[in-house]
Design an enzyme around this catalytic site. Structure first.
Site, short mmCIF file in Angstrom:
data_model
loop_
_atom_site.label_atom_id
_atom_site.label_comp_id
_atom_site.label_asym_id
_atom_site.label_seq_id
_atom_site.Cartn_x
_atom_site.Cartn_y
_atom_site.Cartn_z
N HIS A 367 31.69 6.51 99.12
CA HIS A 367 31.87 6.01 100.44
C HIS A 367 30.41 5.59 100.95
O HIS A 367 29.61 6.05 100.45
CB HIS A 367 32.61 7.26 101.10
CG HIS A 367 31.62 8.34 101.52
ND1 HIS A 367 30.90 8.68 102.31
CD2 HIS A 367 31.75 9.61 100.69
CE1 HIS A 367 30.34 9.48 102.00
NE2 HIS A 367 30.72 10.42 101.23
N CYS A 386 31.09 14.24 96.93
CA CYS A 386 31.38 12.78 96.88
C CYS A 386 29.98 11.88 96.60
O CYS A 386 28.98 12.38 96.71
CB CYS A 386 32.02 12.55 98.33
SG CYS A 386 33.65 12.94 98.32
#
Length: 484
Positions: A367, A386
């Protein structure tokens, strides 16, 4: 960044091998199933007997015993084991065990950490060995067992170099007061390109780049720490990374995304060649990013962040409701009567403007991020697991380049401000990997820190597995066998 089309992209997901514990009680007798609507009993297929291995000739037995002595050279043990020549079935069993170790790893998947979700493919060495014995082609058979990747072969050459350094006594510990000659001599052990007339600052800079440090040319504390890592620990790191190569599939999609978790770098491959890379931020030691393979199937533009409950409880709820609402979070009721936290889409969202989705059991993804400062740092293991991307828009544009409707439109979609999911023209294979040692063609090895402690743990597991396979084995050196 170089633009290329993903029109020929082939999605790939490595198979996961789930090992279930054996049941203690005696299993019930097998019952043949009934064919639907017939009342007839469907016969149970007979188990296929194992492929028989022909008897080895005396010359083949001699070759096999010599081959079994190469385990240390392949990173399957820290030092060569002490064992006498084998004969008959014991020799065949040892050959089959070594073939499995070279092809899919020394460590059994039952002994993996759950977060090591990259699993090797199943492999039965018996048919290949039987054919090789019958055709007297054991050499050719053995040469096909190791991973076909240059990354494995260059590490094997590097392992040979570091074993030679170890066998010659290793290296001396340096300090801030060490002489220039001592520093030059120490670095030359790992870097054969060091020349007597080369500037010391250039030599130090090259070493710093190999260790993933800021190449200042100064012998600072971090550089000294890297130079003073023991040779046995460097060998353990090389062994661990060679083992991870053995977990990789024998073929990879030629177009793919790879993330080196330890180095916090994303690399994009086209035609099996790296075409561009970018800095990333990966999981902190307390929030480890898993090793896995999957396929990116879609991109969420302007994503909201549904805060995981673990993060909400640990980091956000303690701030108090008023503070969270003032910071733009929403507190939402759950169907179960509890509460969860959502950060709406926007420029300040923790996910930034883009989220790259791929299926995995850890709820991790790639992301964007509004916090850009970390990308200029050499310490980029700071996320909750992440992967934050330095150049997410450019990556997204490359992934949709094959679509006439989406090509060149990612920034326009962002500017619309709406949350929307964009399906990719083709799934994009993604691999999250943990490489802390990698070498060039000459066997000169670059190292990265082992932030999760996986190298030493895996080296211990390799040694333990090797000892179980060879009960006559010599014990491992203390630096490899001892626990933290």
């Amino acid at each position: 960044m170089t633009r290329f089309s993903f029109a020929a992209m082939v999605g790939f997901a490595a198979s996961s091998l789930v090992v279930l514990p054996a049941l203690a009680q005696t299993p019930p007798p097998a019952v043949a199933p009934t064919l639907p609507g017939s009342g007839m009993v469907q016969p149970i297929p007979a188990l296929r007997p194992p492929v028989p291995i022909p008897s080895l000739s005396a010359a083949q037995e001699a070759w096999a015993n010599d081959w079994l002595k190469t385990g240390a050279a392949q990173g399957l043990m820290a030092r060569q084991k002490r064992s006498g020549p084998l004969r008959g079935q014991a020799l065949v069993d040892a050959m089959l065990d070594r073939a499995r170790a070279l092809s899919t790893g020394r460590v059994d998947t039952a002994d993996f950490l759950d977060i090591w979700a990259l699993r090797p493919e199943k492999f039965d060495p018996r048919p290949g060995l039987a054919k090789a014995v019958a055709e007297d082609s054991l050499d050719q058979w053995a040469s096909r067992l190791t991973p076909p990747w240059a990354g494995y072969e260059t590490l094997r050459k590097g392992l040979e170099r570091y074993e030679a350094i170890r066998d010659q006594g290793g290296w001396q510990t340096l300090s801030a007061s060490s002489s220039p000659d001592a520093v030059r001599k120490r670095i030359a052990l790992e870097d054969p390109s060091v020349s007597p007339d080369e500037k010391l600052t250039d030599i130090i800079q090259r070493a710093q780049r190999r260790y993933g440090l800021n190449p200042t040319g100064n012998l600072d504390a971090r550089t000294l720490a890297a130079l003073n890592v023991g040779v046995d620990d460097r060998i353990a790191a090389i062994m661990a990374n060679m083992e991870r190569w053995r977990w990789m599939p024998r073929s990879l999609p030629v177009n793919r995304v790879q993330v080196n978790i330890a180095a916090a770098v994303l690399t994009l491959f086209e035609g099996d060649q790296p075409v561009t890379s970018m800095r990333a931020v990966t999981g902190s030691p307390d929030n480890q990013t898993p090793m896995l393979s999957s396929s990116i199937h879609s991109i969420v533009v302007n994503p909201p962040w549904n805060v995981p409950m673990s993060i909400a409880r640990r980091e956000l709820f303690p701030k108090g409701r008023a503070t969270l609402i003032r910071q733009g979070y929403k507190i939402v009721k759950t169907p179960e009567g509890g509460e969860r936290i959502v950060q709406p889409a926007g420029p300040n969202s923790a996910l930034g403007r883009l989220k790259f989705d791929f299926n995995n059991p850890f709820a991790v993804y790639l992301h964007d991020t509004p916090s850009r400062g970390k990308f200029s740092s050499y310490d980029r293991l700071a996320s909750h697991g992440c992967i934050r991307l330095e150049k997410p828009v450019a990556l997204a544009e490359q992934m949709v380049a094959a679509s006439p409707d989406l090509n060149g439109q990612i920034q326009n979609l962002i500017d619309e401000g709406k949350t929307q999911r964009v399906s990719l023209p083709q799934d994009v294979a993604v691999y999250l990997l943990y490489w802390t040692a990698f070498a060039n063609g000459d066997g000169v090895v670059s190292f990265r820190n082992d932030p999760y402690g996986w190298d030493k743990l895996l080296a211990q597991k390799i040694e333990a597995s090797s000892s179980r396979a060879d009960p006559t084995a010599a014990p491992a050196p203390a630096s490899i066998a001892s626990k933290d």
